[in-house]
Design a protein around this motif. Structure first.
Motif, PDB file in Angstrom:
ATOM      1  N   ILE A 118     -28.986   8.856 -47.352  1.00  0.00           N
ATOM      2  CA  ILE A 118     -29.828   8.623 -46.182  1.00  0.00           C
ATOM      3  C   ILE A 118     -28.978   8.868 -44.934  1.00  0.00           C
ATOM      4  CG2 ILE A 118     -31.167   6.896 -44.912  1.00  0.00           C
ATOM      5  CD1 ILE A 118     -31.337   5.387 -47.693  1.00  0.00           C
ATOM      6  N   PHE A 119     -29.470   9.722 -44.043  1.00  0.00           N
ATOM      7  CA  PHE A 119     -28.785   9.923 -42.772  1.00  0.00           C
ATOM      8  C   PHE A 119     -29.164   8.762 -41.870  1.00  0.00           C
ATOM      9  CE2 PHE A 119     -28.916  11.665 -38.383  1.00  0.00           C
ATOM     10  CZ  PHE A 119     -27.537  11.771 -38.213  1.00  0.00           C
ATOM     11  N   VAL A 120     -28.164   8.027 -41.393  1.00  0.00           N
ATOM     12  CA  VAL A 120     -28.415   6.859 -40.549  1.00  0.00           C
ATOM     13  C   VAL A 120     -28.541   7.274 -39.092  1.00  0.00           C
ATOM     14  CG1 VAL A 120     -27.557   4.594 -39.832  1.00  0.00           C
ATOM     15  CG2 VAL A 120     -27.153   5.400 -42.169  1.00  0.00           C
ATOM     16  N   GLY A 121     -27.633   8.147 -38.630  1.00  0.00           N
ATOM     17  CA  GLY A 121     -27.710   8.594 -37.253  1.00  0.00           C
ATOM     18  C   GLY A 121     -26.368   9.037 -36.711  1.00  0.00           C
ATOM     19  N   ASN A 122     -26.405   9.513 -35.476  1.00  0.00           N
ATOM     20  CA  ASN A 122     -25.194   9.860 -34.727  1.00  0.00           C
ATOM     21  C   ASN A 122     -24.907   8.693 -33.790  1.00  0.00           C
ATOM     22  OD1 ASN A 122     -24.828  12.653 -35.637  1.00  0.00           O
ATOM     23  ND2 ASN A 122     -26.751  13.023 -34.582  1.00  0.00           N
ATOM     24  N   PHE A 123     -23.667   8.298 -33.730  1.00  0.00           N
ATOM     25  CA  PHE A 123     -23.285   7.162 -32.909  1.00  0.00           C
ATOM     26  C   PHE A 123     -22.099   7.559 -32.053  1.00  0.00           C
ATOM     27  CE2 PHE A 123     -25.313   5.734 -36.750  1.00  0.00           C
ATOM     28  CZ  PHE A 123     -26.255   4.844 -36.275  1.00  0.00           C
ATOM     29  N   GLN A 124     -21.829   6.774 -31.016  1.00  0.00           N
ATOM     30  CA  GLN A 124     -20.682   7.048 -30.157  1.00  0.00           C
ATOM     31  C   GLN A 124     -19.608   6.000 -30.385  1.00  0.00           C
ATOM     32  OE1 GLN A 124     -21.796   7.430 -26.026  1.00  0.00           O
ATOM     33  NE2 GLN A 124     -21.770   9.641 -26.260  1.00  0.00           N
ATOM     34  N   TYR A 125     -18.375   6.450 -30.351  1.00  0.00           N
ATOM     35  CA  TYR A 125     -17.249   5.529 -30.387  1.00  0.00           C
ATOM     36  C   TYR A 125     -16.225   6.019 -29.389  1.00  0.00           C
ATOM     37  CZ  TYR A 125     -14.656   8.975 -33.163  1.00  0.00           C
ATOM     38  OH  TYR A 125     -14.017  10.106 -33.593  1.00  0.00           O
ATOM     39  N   THR A 126     -15.333   5.147 -28.993  1.00  0.00           N
ATOM     40  CA  THR A 126     -14.302   5.511 -28.042  1.00  0.00           C
ATOM     41  C   THR A 126     -13.053   5.866 -28.808  1.00  0.00           C
ATOM     42  OG1 THR A 126     -15.234   3.991 -26.451  1.00  0.00           O
ATOM     43  CG2 THR A 126     -12.997   4.729 -26.039  1.00  0.00           C
ATOM     44  N   GLN A 127     -12.558   7.061 -28.581  1.00  0.00           N
ATOM     45  CA  GLN A 127     -11.346   7.505 -29.273  1.00  0.00           C
ATOM     46  C   GLN A 127     -10.185   7.465 -28.301  1.00  0.00           C
ATOM     47  OE1 GLN A 127     -11.449  10.819 -32.086  1.00  0.00           O
ATOM     48  NE2 GLN A 127      -9.899  11.788 -30.834  1.00  0.00           N
ATOM     49  N   ASP A 128      -9.160   6.776 -28.705  1.00  0.00           N
ATOM     50  CA  ASP A 128      -7.937   6.795 -27.920  1.00  0.00           C
ATOM     51  C   ASP A 128      -6.810   7.264 -28.837  1.00  0.00           C
ATOM     52  OD1 ASP A 128      -7.276   4.647 -29.526  1.00  0.00           O
ATOM     53  OD2 ASP A 128      -7.568   3.159 -27.963  1.00  0.00           O
ATOM     54  N   PHE A 129      -5.621   7.293 -28.325  1.00  0.00           N
ATOM     55  CA  PHE A 129      -4.506   7.816 -29.099  1.00  0.00           C
ATOM     56  C   PHE A 129      -4.300   7.031 -30.395  1.00  0.00           C
ATOM     57  CE2 PHE A 129       0.095   8.423 -29.926  1.00  0.00           C
ATOM     58  CZ  PHE A 129       0.059   9.795 -30.124  1.00  0.00           C
TER      59      PHE A 129
END
Length: 145
Positions: A118-129
């Motif tokens: 099941i595809f849940v969705g696209n989400f955003q996260y914060t990427q740091d080093f």
């Protein structure tokens, strides 16, 4: 810090053998997962950084509350877990035994289910080093610290 996309698929129950078959090219060199969800080979889908949580769940569906503790080692998922969990609850999914997360990828086809995935969705996260560091082997991490 950059905002990045992460695409999430889950299964309420899939066996380890079924899960492996999703990523083995068939006779026509097509990978079942990519063709089922109509992901083009032109899309940037980085297998090296995919996060597959199956063995941790030991093949048994796991309550969503327990999953949060299991994914603590994957900050990019944890960063948006509340949003993911809300989406799962919207779809009346209470237990999962397989989670596939593809960082830095946005799934754009309309297919939401294929077999047991099941595809849940696209989400955003914060990427740091530090979130990039987690993908490096230990000896390289130590050199960069």
């Amino acid at each position: 810090m950059d905002n990045e996309k992460i695409s999430i698929w889950i299964s309420e129950y899939i066996s380890y053998e079924e899960q492996k078959l999703l990523f083995i090219p068939s006779n026509d060199n097509r990978v079942k997962f990519l063709s089922d969800f109509e992901i083009s080979t032109d899309d940037f889908f980085d297998y090296d950084h995919t996060i597959i949580l199956y063995g941790i769940f030991e093949g048994k569906p796991t309550n969503l509350n327990k999953v949060k503790g299991i994914i603590k080692d994957y900050p990019q998922i944890l960063d948006c877990w509340d949003e993911i969990e809300n989406k799962l609850k919207e779809n009346k999914i209470k237990k999962i035994n397989y989670l596939l997360a593809v960082p830095d990828f946005e799934y754009s086809s309309k297919i939401t289910r294929s077999d047991k995935l099941i595809f849940v969705g696209n989400f955003q996260y914060t990427q740091d080093f530090s979130s990039i560091l987690e993908f490096l082997p230990e000896h390289l991490k130590n050199k960069l610290k």
